[in-house]
Design a protein around this motif. Sequence first.
Motif, short mmCIF file in Angstrom:
data_model
loop_
_atom_site.label_atom_id
_atom_site.label_comp_id
_atom_site.label_asym_id
_atom_site.label_seq_id
_atom_site.Cartn_x
_atom_site.Cartn_y
_atom_site.Cartn_z
N GLU A 72 0.88 -1.22 0.04
CA GLU A 72 -0.10 0.09 -0.02
C GLU A 72 0.90 1.38 0.03
OE1 GLU A 72 0.27 -0.84 4.63
OE2 GLU A 72 0.39 -2.02 2.53
N HIS A 73 2.20 1.07 0.19
CA HIS A 73 3.01 2.26 0.25
C HIS A 73 3.89 2.43 -1.09
CE1 HIS A 73 1.99 3.11 4.20
NE2 HIS A 73 2.32 1.76 4.90
N VAL A 74 3.96 1.75 -2.04
CA VAL A 74 4.82 1.67 -3.15
C VAL A 74 4.51 2.74 -4.16
CG1 VAL A 74 5.63 -0.76 -2.75
CG2 VAL A 74 3.55 -0.14 -4.56
N GLY A 75 3.39 3.24 -4.15
CA GLY A 75 3.11 4.34 -5.05
C GLY A 75 2.46 4.31 -6.33
N GLY A 76 1.19 3.81 -6.09
CA GLY A 76 0.17 3.73 -7.22
C GLY A 76 0.28 2.49 -8.03
N HIS A 77 -0.71 2.41 -9.07
CA HIS A 77 -0.99 1.04 -9.59
C HIS A 77 0.15 0.49 -10.40
CE1 HIS A 77 -3.02 -2.09 -12.00
NE2 HIS A 77 -2.57 -1.24 -13.16
N GLU A 78 0.89 1.45 -11.19
CA GLU A 78 1.76 0.82 -12.02
C GLU A 78 3.01 0.29 -11.34
OE1 GLU A 78 5.24 2.42 -15.33
OE2 GLU A 78 3.61 3.88 -14.76
N ARG A 79 3.20 1.02 -10.14
CA ARG A 79 4.42 0.39 -9.07
C ARG A 79 3.84 -0.76 -8.56
NH1 ARG A 79 8.98 2.89 -7.75
NH2 ARG A 79 8.79 2.37 -5.68
N ARG A 80 2.60 -0.72 -7.99
CA ARG A 80 2.39 -2.14 -7.81
C ARG A 80 2.36 -3.09 -8.48
NH1 ARG A 80 -1.73 1.36 -5.01
NH2 ARG A 80 -3.01 0.94 -6.58
N LEU A 81 2.16 -3.00 -9.53
CA LEU A 81 2.31 -4.13 -10.74
C LEU A 81 3.75 -4.60 -10.86
CD1 LEU A 81 0.14 -3.02 -13.76
CD2 LEU A 81 -0.15 -5.10 -12.40
N ARG A 82 4.72 -3.58 -10.55
CA ARG A 82 6.17 -3.78 -10.63
C ARG A 82 6.42 -4.50 -9.68
NH1 ARG A 82 8.40 2.24 -12.23
NH2 ARG A 82 10.26 1.12 -11.53
N PHE A 83 6.00 -4.16 -8.42
CA PHE A 83 6.21 -4.98 -7.25
C PHE A 83 5.67 -6.34 -7.15
CE2 PHE A 83 4.89 -6.58 -2.87
CZ PHE A 83 6.08 -5.87 -1.99
N ALA A 84 4.74 -6.56 -7.79
CA ALA A 84 4.22 -8.06 -8.02
C ALA A 84 4.99 -8.66 -8.88
CB ALA A 84 2.70 -7.76 -8.39
N GLU A 85 5.58 -7.91 -10.13
CA GLU A 85 6.58 -8.73 -10.87
C GLU A 85 8.09 -9.15 -10.06
OE1 GLU A 85 7.22 -5.89 -13.87
OE2 GLU A 85 5.19 -6.12 -14.91
N SER A 86 8.14 -8.18 -9.34
CA SER A 86 9.52 -8.73 -8.50
C SER A 86 9.20 -9.85 -7.48
CB SER A 86 9.91 -7.47 -7.43
OG SER A 86 10.36 -6.28 -8.34
N VAL A 87 7.98 -9.95 -7.01
CA VAL A 87 7.46 -10.86 -6.27
C VAL A 87 7.73 -12.21 -6.93
CG1 VAL A 87 5.70 -12.11 -4.84
CG2 VAL A 87 6.26 -9.68 -4.49
N HIS A 88 7.01 -12.12 -8.17
CA HIS A 88 6.79 -13.50 -8.88
C HIS A 88 8.29 -14.10 -9.63
CE1 HIS A 88 2.44 -12.12 -9.10
NE2 HIS A 88 2.68 -13.31 -8.70
N LEU A 89 9.27 -12.90 -9.74
CA LEU A 89 10.39 -13.33 -10.36
C LEU A 89 11.55 -14.03 -9.17
CD1 LEU A 89 12.47 -12.95 -12.79
CD2 LEU A 89 12.94 -10.69 -11.78
N LEU A 90 11.20 -13.59 -7.96
CA LEU A 90 12.27 -13.87 -6.94
C LEU A 90 12.24 -15.41 -6.40
CD1 LEU A 90 12.59 -10.59 -5.30
CD2 LEU A 90 14.41 -11.51 -6.54
N ALA A 91 10.96 -15.93 -6.56
CA ALA A 91 10.58 -17.36 -5.74
C ALA A 91 9.43 -17.69 -6.42
CB ALA A 91 10.62 -17.12 -4.45
N ASP A 92 9.16 -18.90 -6.08
CA ASP A 92 7.80 -19.57 -6.52
C ASP A 92 6.90 -19.32 -5.42
OD1 ASP A 92 8.77 -20.50 -9.19
OD2 ASP A 92 9.68 -22.57 -8.22
N ALA A 93 7.23 -19.36 -4.19
CA ALA A 93 6.47 -19.20 -3.24
C ALA A 93 6.47 -17.42 -2.51
CB ALA A 93 6.84 -20.14 -1.85
N HIS A 94 5.24 -17.24 -2.17
CA HIS A 94 5.24 -15.86 -1.41
C HIS A 94 4.16 -15.66 -0.53
CE1 HIS A 94 2.72 -15.13 -5.19
NE2 HIS A 94 1.90 -14.84 -4.17
N TRP A 95 4.42 -14.79 0.38
CA TRP A 95 3.30 -14.31 1.48
C TRP A 95 3.55 -12.84 1.28
CZ3 TRP A 95 0.74 -17.04 5.42
CH2 TRP A 95 0.23 -16.31 6.55
N VAL A 96 2.19 -12.05 0.72
CA VAL A 96 2.37 -10.75 0.70
C VAL A 96 0.93 -10.46 1.24
CG1 VAL A 96 2.13 -8.77 -0.95
CG2 VAL A 96 3.62 -10.75 -1.42
N GLN A 97 1.12 -9.51 2.50
CA GLN A 97 0.04 -9.20 3.37
C GLN A 97 0.11 -7.42 3.06
OE1 GLN A 97 0.37 -7.09 6.26
NE2 GLN A 97 -1.69 -7.02 7.12
N THR A 98 -1.23 -7.14 3.06
CA THR A 98 -1.50 -5.76 3.16
C THR A 98 -2.86 -5.44 3.65
OG1 THR A 98 -1.70 -3.68 1.44
CG2 THR A 98 -2.98 -5.69 0.86
#
Length: 219
Positions: free
Chosen positions: A106-132
């Motif tokens: 919720e702090h990364v700065g808008g829709h486009e940057r949330r997409l990029r954040f999610a891309e980083s999550v998916h790139l770094l590992a097969d498993a994730h836990w992202v809370q907001t």
Amino acid sequence: MGIHALRFRLVDGADSWGGRRRERRAGWLAETFPDLAQMSIIDLGGRVDTWARATVRPKHVHVVNLEPVPAEIPEWAEVDHGDACALPARITNRRYDLVFSNSVLEHVGGHERRLRFAESVHLLADAHWVQTPYRYFPIEPHWIAPGMQFLPVRIRTTLARRWPLAHTPARSLDGALKQVLWTELVDKTQMRHYFPESRIRVERLAGLPKSLIAIAPAA
């Protein structure tokens, strides 16, 4: 009791109501990933101190955030100053067992940057836990202010300067505006858009959705 002491007892302290909620989520994390103690994880936007206090601590924790790197880092951790929405190749070329993030999306700065954040999550590992935090919970969690997230920016900015239960009280109008503009809660539809293959776990309080957790693998 001072108002800031009240916030500490309600939300920020380890033995507070908020601290017990965090401890409960930590239990969910350990239940979801039984091998957590043997895992290598990357924490996007977190702090080493959080893991130092954890009941179950991963084998290795790589923390990436925009804060200065602490002078002392335990042997089981590493810390990088970096933007989770634009990670350098020296990090994206690595693979981890789990990507973890708590109250950062919720702090990364808008829709486009949330997409990029999610891309980083998916790139770094097969498993994730992202809370907001969930947008439509009636209490805005950063200021502990009823319905603040639904108000016009001007009114939110005024509250950010004057509301006594704010996490970090703003000292100036510009500082308050920045706090408001860089805090944008999301709902379940948005969370599913950013993490379409994940299971969305809903944390509830008094039957109302309080926060959302995107979990992969989804089983």
